[in-house]
Write an enzyme that holds these catalytic residues in place. Structure first.
Site, PDB file in Angstrom:
ATOM      1  N   HIS A 111     -10.938  -2.867   0.952  1.00 43.29           N
ATOM      2  CA  HIS A 111     -11.140  -1.516   0.426  1.00 43.29           C
ATOM      3  C   HIS A 111     -11.919  -1.468  -0.886  1.00 43.29           C
ATOM      4  O   HIS A 111     -11.688  -0.607  -1.731  1.00 43.29           O
ATOM      5  CB  HIS A 111      -9.793  -0.810   0.275  1.00 43.29           C
ATOM      6  CG  HIS A 111      -9.910   0.685   0.424  1.00 43.29           C
ATOM      7  ND1 HIS A 111      -8.899   1.556   0.078  1.00 43.29           N
ATOM      8  CD2 HIS A 111     -10.935   1.461   0.868  1.00 43.29           C
ATOM      9  CE1 HIS A 111      -9.269   2.792   0.315  1.00 43.29           C
ATOM     10  NE2 HIS A 111     -10.509   2.760   0.798  1.00 43.29           N
ATOM     11  N   ASP A 118       0.831  -1.200   0.000  1.00 47.78           N
ATOM     12  CA  ASP A 118       0.000   0.000   0.000  1.00 47.78           C
ATOM     13  C   ASP A 118       0.866   1.251   0.000  1.00 47.78           C
ATOM     14  O   ASP A 118       1.693   1.451   0.904  1.00 47.78           O
ATOM     15  CB  ASP A 118      -0.887  -0.017   1.250  1.00 47.78           C
ATOM     16  CG  ASP A 118      -2.134   0.834   1.115  1.00 47.78           C
ATOM     17  OD1 ASP A 118      -2.150   1.722   0.251  1.00 47.78           O
ATOM     18  OD2 ASP A 118      -3.092   0.599   1.865  1.00 47.78           O
ATOM     19  N   ASP A 119       0.710   2.092  -1.023  1.00 49.54           N
ATOM     20  CA  ASP A 119       1.389   3.392  -1.103  1.00 49.54           C
ATOM     21  C   ASP A 119       2.912   3.272  -1.179  1.00 49.54           C
ATOM     22  O   ASP A 119       3.628   4.212  -0.795  1.00 49.54           O
ATOM     23  CB  ASP A 119       1.023   4.277   0.101  1.00 49.54           C
ATOM     24  CG  ASP A 119      -0.400   4.782   0.058  1.00 49.54           C
ATOM     25  OD1 ASP A 119      -1.141   4.397  -0.863  1.00 49.54           O
ATOM     26  OD2 ASP A 119      -0.783   5.557   0.965  1.00 49.54           O
ATOM     27  N   CYS A 121      -6.101   4.262  -4.243  1.00 44.24           N
ATOM     28  CA  CYS A 121      -6.147   2.910  -3.682  1.00 44.24           C
ATOM     29  C   CYS A 121      -7.326   2.058  -4.151  1.00 44.24           C
ATOM     30  O   CYS A 121      -7.131   0.960  -4.693  1.00 44.24           O
ATOM     31  CB  CYS A 121      -6.122   2.983  -2.161  1.00 44.24           C
ATOM     32  SG  CYS A 121      -7.009   4.395  -1.473  1.00 44.24           S
TER      33      CYS A 121
END
Length: 515
Positions: free
Chosen positions: A137, A42-43, A82
Site C-alpha cells: 500500500h 490493519d484498522d 493507512c
C-alpha cells in the site's frame, strides 16, 4: 536544533543502558542481535483486543503477548490513514512533511523516494536479512498509471527489503492478486492486466473497484479473499523457519490485511465472535499472531526475538463496523472518533512489545509512543548511527521498552488525519486540532461506507461540546484543544479557556512543517 538534541538525548540514553542490556543482548553467541518481528495489523482499534477491554471478541494469543511483554496505552499511528501511516513506519518521517494524506490505489507509483533511508535499510546495515510480507500500500513502479505487466520496480526491494510477498495495494481495492518481489504471482505475458476491464475475482460487500483493472485471469485465480490470512501466515512462518537455520538475524515486517474491509475470514472463523464478520476477522488475526509466535518457539528463536504488535490506525465505522457497533462492540473503546479522524479514536492504537529477558513481562506503560519510532529503535538495537535526514521524526523507544513503565521518550507527536485542515499536535497532556470535527469520513447516512464525523454521533452515542444533533454547532470554535489527562473522551473543547496553550501548539505545528 531540536532534532540534534533529540538524537543526542537518545544516544545518551542508549549509552546509559549499555551496562543494563549488553549482557542480555549478547546472550546468543552466534547471533548477538535479536531478531525483530513487527506485526502491523490493519484498522485494529484501541478496543478491538481483549487486553484493551474488548468483550465481544476473544484474542487469547494477543492477550498472552501482553502478559509476556509490555502493553502501551498511549501508542499512536502518525496518521489516521493507512498509506500515510505505513509511510511513517517505513521512513520514520511525518507524512505531513510530504503532503501525504490519502490512501494510494492501483494507478499510483511508489511514493517513497528510493534515496530515502528506510527501516529496512537500517536493519540491513546492521546485518539483518529483511522481508516484508503482507499489505504494501505504498505504490509500485515509477510511472502513473502503474504498469502491472512490467517489473514492478521500484518497490519494496528498492527500499531495503530483500524479499516481498503479499497484497500489493489492499484487500478492498484492485488488483486482487499477490505480488512476489516485483511480479504478480501467476502473471504471464499472454494473459496481461487490462485497465478498465472487470477482474475475475469474488464479490464481497465493501470490496471496491472490481472493474478498474482486469485481465490476468491466472494471477487473479491465485487470490481467494477468504484465504489471504492463511496464505500470509504460512509465508511468514515458513520464512521464520528458513531464517532460523541461518547465521543472520532476521527482520520481518508482517503487515496483515486483517481487519480491513471486506471482512473475509476463513470459514473456520466465521460466526465465532459476538461482533459479526468484523469480530470474526479479529479472531482470524489473533490466530495469525499465535501462529507467528508458535513458529518462533518451534524454531527455538523466541528468546532472542523482539516482537511488536500494533495497528496502522484506529477502527473504522464502515458497514461491517456499524454492525459490530450495533451488537455492542466498541472498536475504539471509549475514545472519540474513528479511522481517518484526528480525534483519538482515529490513531490511538494497541501496541504490545515482547522481548524475553529485556522487556518486563506483564507491564503496562503510558509512555507516548508511535509506530513512526520503530525506525530509530531498530537503529539503536543495531547500533547504527542515523544522519540528520534519516528517519528524521523517529525516536528511539529502547528506554520506554527496557526502562520503567512510563519512561518519557517523546514529548510531542504530529498526527495526520484524512483532511489537511485537521492536522493535530499532541504535546504532553494537550491535543490541538487545527480544524473543526475529526477531519475524517463524514457521510451522514447510517449504512453508508463512509458514515462518520458529527453525523454519526447520534448512532454512536459519543459526546463532544462542539457537536449537537449530529451537526457542528454554529458557535463552535474554529479549532480544538483537549486535555487528555482530564478528558480522555474529548468531550469538551477547552480552546477558549486556554488560548495561550493553543497558540503555542499552533506555532509549534508550523515550525515542524517549516511554515
Amino acid at each position: 536544533m531540536q532534532r540534534f538534541q533529540q538524537r543526542m538525548f537518545s544516544g545518551r540514553i542508549v549509552a546509559a543502558l549499555v551496562c543494563l542490556v549488553a549482557a542480555p543482548l549478547a546472550r546468543a553467541e552466534d547471533n548477538a542481535l535479536p531478531n525483530i518481528v513487527i506485526i502491523y495489523a490493519d484498522d485494529v482499534g484501541f478496543g478491538d483486543v481483549g487486553c484493551y477491554g474488548a468483550t465481544h471478541v476473544e484474542t487469547p494469543n494477543i492477550d498472552q503477548l501482553a502478559l509476556q511483554g509490555r502493553k502501551f496505552t498511549d501508542a499512536h499511528a502518525a496518521s489516521a490513514v493507512c498509506t500515510p501511516s505505513r509511510y511513517a513506519l517505513v521512513t520514520g518521517q511525518y507524512p505531513a512533511r510530504r503532503d501525504f494524506w490519502a490512501p494510494v490505489f492501483v494507478r499510483s507509483p511508489l511514493i517513497v523516494d528510493t534515496e530515502q533511508t528506510t527501516i529496512a535499510d537500517i536493519a540491513k546495515r546492521a546485518g539483518y536479512t529483511t522481508t516484508c510480507i503482507g499489505k504494501w500500500h505504498l505504490g509500485w513502479g515509477s510511472k502513473q498509471p502503474t504498469d502491472w505487466n512490467a517489473p514492478l520496480v521500484p518497490g519494496p526491494q528498492q527500499l531495503g527489503f530483500d524479499t516481498y510477498f503479499g497484497v500489493p495495494v489492499l484487500n478492498s481495492h484492485p488488483p486482487f492478486v499477490y505480488v512476489e518481489n516485483d511480479r504478480p504471482v501467476g502473471w504471464t505475458a499472454d494473459d496481461p492486466f487490462v485497465y478498465g476491464q472487470r477482474a475475475s475475482t469474488r464479490r464481497f460487500d465493501e470490496k471496491f473497484g472490481l472493474s478498474q483493472i482486469g485481465g490476468a485471469k491466472r494471477a487473479h485465480e491465485q487470490y481467494d479473499d477468504e484465504a489471504v490470512g492463511t496464505v500470509l501466515t504460512k509465508r511468514a512462518t515458513d520464512w521464520i523457519e528458513q531464517q532460523a537455520k541461518t547465521d543472520s538475524p532476521f527482520f520481518l515486517y508482517l503487515a496483515t490485511t486483517n481487519i480491513h474491509h471486506p471482512f473475509t475470514p476463513a470459514k473456520r472463523f466465521q460466526g465465532t465472535s459476538k461482533a459479526g464478520p468484523y469480530g470474526d476477522f479479529i479472531h482470524e488475526l489473533d490466530w495469525m499472531v499465535g501462529e507467528v509466535i508458535a513458529a518462533l518457539d518451534k524454531a527455538q528463536v523466541a528468546d532472542n526475538t523482539l516482537v511488536i504488535f500494533s495497528s496502522d490506525n484506529g477502527g473504522m465505522l464502515n458497514r461491517g463496523g456499524q454492525e459490530a457497533y450495533r451488537q455492542g462492540h466498541r472498536m475504539n473503546g471509549e475514545l472519540l472518533g474513528f479511522k481517518f479522524d484526528a480525534w483519538e479514536g482515529g490513531h490511538r492504537v494497541p501496541m504490545i512489545v515482547r522481548w524475553p529477558g529485556q522487556v518486563s513481562p506483564g507491564s503496562v506503560s503510558d509512555s507516548l509512543v508511535s509506530s513512526i519510532d520503530f525506525a530509530a529503535t531498530v537503529a539503536a538495537i543495531g547500533e547504527q548511527k542515523l544522519e540528520e535526514d534519516e528517519a528524521p521524526d523517529s525516536v528511539n523507544l529502547l528506554p520506554a521498552l527496557l526502562g520503567k513503565p512510563g519512561t518519557v521518550v517523546r514529548e510531542e507527536l504530529l498526527v495526520s488525519p484524512a483532511k489537511p485542515g485537521n492536522l493535530a499536535l499532541r504535546r504532553g497532556d494537550w491535543m490541538f486540532i487545527s480544524g473543526q470535527a475529526g477531519g475524517g469520513f463524514s457521510s451522514k447516512n447510517e449504512g453508508d461506507h463512509g458514515f462518520g464525523g458529527p453525523a454519526a454521533m447520534p448512532f454512536t452515542g459519543q459526546v463532544n461540546s462542539d457537536i449537537e444533533g449530529g451537526e457542528i454547532r454554529p458557535d463552535a470554535p474554529a479549532q480544538q484543544l483537549y486535555n487528555l489527562k482530564d478528558d480522555p473522551r474529548q468531550a469538551k473543547n477547552v480552546i477558549e479557556q486556554h488560548p495561550d496553550v493553543a497558540e503555542d501548539l499552533r506555532q509549534r505545528m508550523a515550525q515542524i512543517l517549516g511554515r
